[in-house]
Structures are given as C-alpha cells and as structure tokens.
Design a protein around this motif. Structure first.
Motif, short mmCIF file in Angstrom:
data_model
loop_
_atom_site.label_atom_id
_atom_site.label_comp_id
_atom_site.label_asym_id
_atom_site.label_seq_id
_atom_site.Cartn_x
_atom_site.Cartn_y
_atom_site.Cartn_z
N ARG A 48 0.70 -1.17 0.06
CA ARG A 48 0.01 -0.08 -0.06
C ARG A 48 0.73 1.36 0.04
O ARG A 48 2.16 1.33 0.46
CB ARG A 48 -1.01 0.08 1.22
N ASN A 49 0.25 2.49 -0.67
CA ASN A 49 1.03 3.55 -0.55
C ASN A 49 1.26 3.93 1.01
O ASN A 49 0.38 3.48 1.94
CB ASN A 49 0.07 4.75 -0.92
N GLY A 50 2.36 4.66 1.33
CA GLY A 50 2.76 4.72 2.68
C GLY A 50 3.59 3.68 3.39
O GLY A 50 4.17 4.17 4.40
N MET A 51 3.74 2.66 2.71
CA MET A 51 4.43 1.69 3.51
C MET A 51 5.90 1.80 3.09
O MET A 51 6.27 2.33 2.04
CB MET A 51 4.07 0.05 3.18
N VAL A 52 6.87 1.58 4.14
CA VAL A 52 8.25 1.73 3.83
C VAL A 52 8.85 0.28 4.40
O VAL A 52 8.68 -0.31 5.48
CB VAL A 52 8.67 2.69 4.85
N PHE A 53 9.69 -0.15 3.64
CA PHE A 53 10.38 -1.56 4.06
C PHE A 53 11.85 -1.73 3.05
O PHE A 53 12.13 -0.92 2.24
CB PHE A 53 9.44 -2.57 3.42
N CYS A 54 12.54 -2.67 3.48
CA CYS A 54 13.82 -2.89 2.98
C CYS A 54 13.69 -4.34 2.19
O CYS A 54 13.02 -5.11 2.81
CB CYS A 54 14.77 -3.14 4.07
N LEU A 55 14.39 -4.13 1.03
CA LEU A 55 14.57 -5.26 0.20
C LEU A 55 16.02 -5.68 0.22
O LEU A 55 16.68 -4.84 -0.10
CB LEU A 55 13.97 -5.19 -1.18
#
Length: 252
Positions: free
Chosen positions: A197-204
């Motif tokens: 979703r928009n607004g999610m922040v994550f590390c790949l």
C-alpha cells in the motif's frame, strides 16, 4: 501485527535517515582498500554517521558489537568487524543502519577489493540487478509474496540461489518491523498475505549464494554463510511506496 502506513512527515524523516545511510556507504567506498582492517573501517563508518547527527543503529542491536556489518567473501550477512585486513580479490559486504530523530534507515552494498574474479563480478551483479529490477517491478496493490517471487526469479535466472532463513523487512520507528520479505516464495503460491500500500516503507535485500540456499551461522554466532562455503553477495535499499511506486530512499 499490522504493517504501518507512514504519513508525509514520517516518510520525510525516514528519507533523512536513509540518506545518511547512502552518504555513509558512498564514503566507505572511497576509503576502503587493500590492507585496511575491518575494525578500522567500522570505526570510520561510525564516526561518519555520528558526524551527520545520526546514531549507528546496529551498534548494540541484539548485542551486535559493531557499527556496521562487514561481511567478507563467503559471509553473506552479519559479519563482525575484526582485525582482518582486506586483501586484493576479496569481496566485502557493507551493511549500515542509522537512527535519526527516532526513525531508521538501512542499506547495504557488496564491493570488490582490488582485482576480483569474473565469477565474483557476476555474483555481485546478480544481487545488485535483482534489487533494482525488483524495485522497478513493485506496484501498489500487489502482494508481498509477489515481490518474493520476483526476487527469487531474478536470482535463479542468473544461475544463483537465494539464501534461506533470512529476509527483507519493514522499517520505521523500529529497525525491523512487519512485513518479513523473503527472497524466495515460502509456499509456492503468490495468493494470500498482505498487499503493498502507499505509505508503506520497507527494506529489500537479495542475498545471493552460488550452489546452495541453505544457511549456516558460524561459531561467532553472527556471521551467516551458505552451507556450500562459497562467496556470496548482498545489496539492500530502503524504499517507500509513493504514488503507487517504490521510491528508493537509500541513494544519493
């Protein structure tokens, strides 16, 4: 636990923490070289982060002793800084975390020291290209399992293997948060599970092995290798979902 949706102000703070990661990784590339010890590099990284008004978030995290994870050759992640001096032909993973005004950034690169073999170049290219190809493919509304499938396809299409047992992750006011994002499909299905979703922040963070995906932790209780004992490669970006696309925060 629900995956956090960050507002504009939170994403700006996460962007600032992540920019410090990017600046520090770029700095590390300029100073590292043959003959430098991992402890020397770690201290320089710590000082750089502090000079940018942030905290090296890995130091003391779960008891980790260094400011950076420095992983040489067969160590894919969580290498402990020690008195080993880098040699021509080594490949080095540099993984850095920062905390800035209560928000976290996280990023990693793998680089060659001096002249490296063609096989090591292919290995490093695989994790780098996998990361960027996957980020380019992400759209709001897809499932995180689809991201895992894209990561796995990119790694395996190059003839390499994703490391099992470790994964990318959410990030925000904690260094590790929901969701977990493996570099492979755990159940052979992309159906079900949370959506992006928009607004999610994550590390790949694709972790690439040569002959075996099975992981092993060394006697120091931190360093992770493939059971094949061969060299590995790891790259990582923090990204934020903005206007339906994944924007890289950990780049200059």
């Amino acid at each position: 636990m629900a995956i956090a949706i960050r507002n504009k102000n939170e994403i700006e703070l996460l962007s600032q923490a992540s920019k410090i990661v990017a600046i520090t990784l770029d700095y590390a590339k300029t100073i590292v070289g043959e003959g430098m010890s991992l402890l020397e590099l770690d201290k320089a990284i710590e000082n750089k982060i502090l000079s940018l008004n942030a905290i090296p978030s890995f130091k003391g995290l779960y008891g980790f002793p260094g400011a950076a994870c420095l992983s040489v050759n067969e160590i894919v992640i969580h290498g402990i800084p020690n008195d080993y001096r880098l040699q021509n032909g080594d490949i080095l993973g540099i993984d850095i975390g920062t905390k800035y005004k209560g928000y976290y950034g996280d990023g990693a690169i793998t680089i060659g020291i001096g002249e490296v073999t063609e096989e090591n170049k292919k290995l490093m290219s695989c994790s780098f290209d996998t990361l960027h190809n996957t980020i380019d493919s992400i759209r709001s509304g897809m499932r995180f399992k689809e991201i895992s499938a894209i990561l796995q396809h990119n790694i395996e299409s190059r003839g390499f293997f994703p490391l099992f047992g470790f994964c990318g992750h959410g990030i925000g006011t904690q260094p590790h948060a929901e969701p977990n994002i493996p570099n492979y499909l755990e159940s052979n299905t992309k159906i079900g599970g949370p959506k992006v979703r928009n607004g999610m922040v994550f590390c790949l963070e694709p972790m690439v092995c040569q002959k075996s995906s099975k992981s092993k932790i060394l006697a120091d209780k931190w360093s992770v290798v493939s059971e094949d004992g061969l060299n590995t490669s790891h790259h990582e970006h923090t990204v934020a979902m903005i206007d339906g696309r994944a924007k890289i925060l950990t780049e200059l």
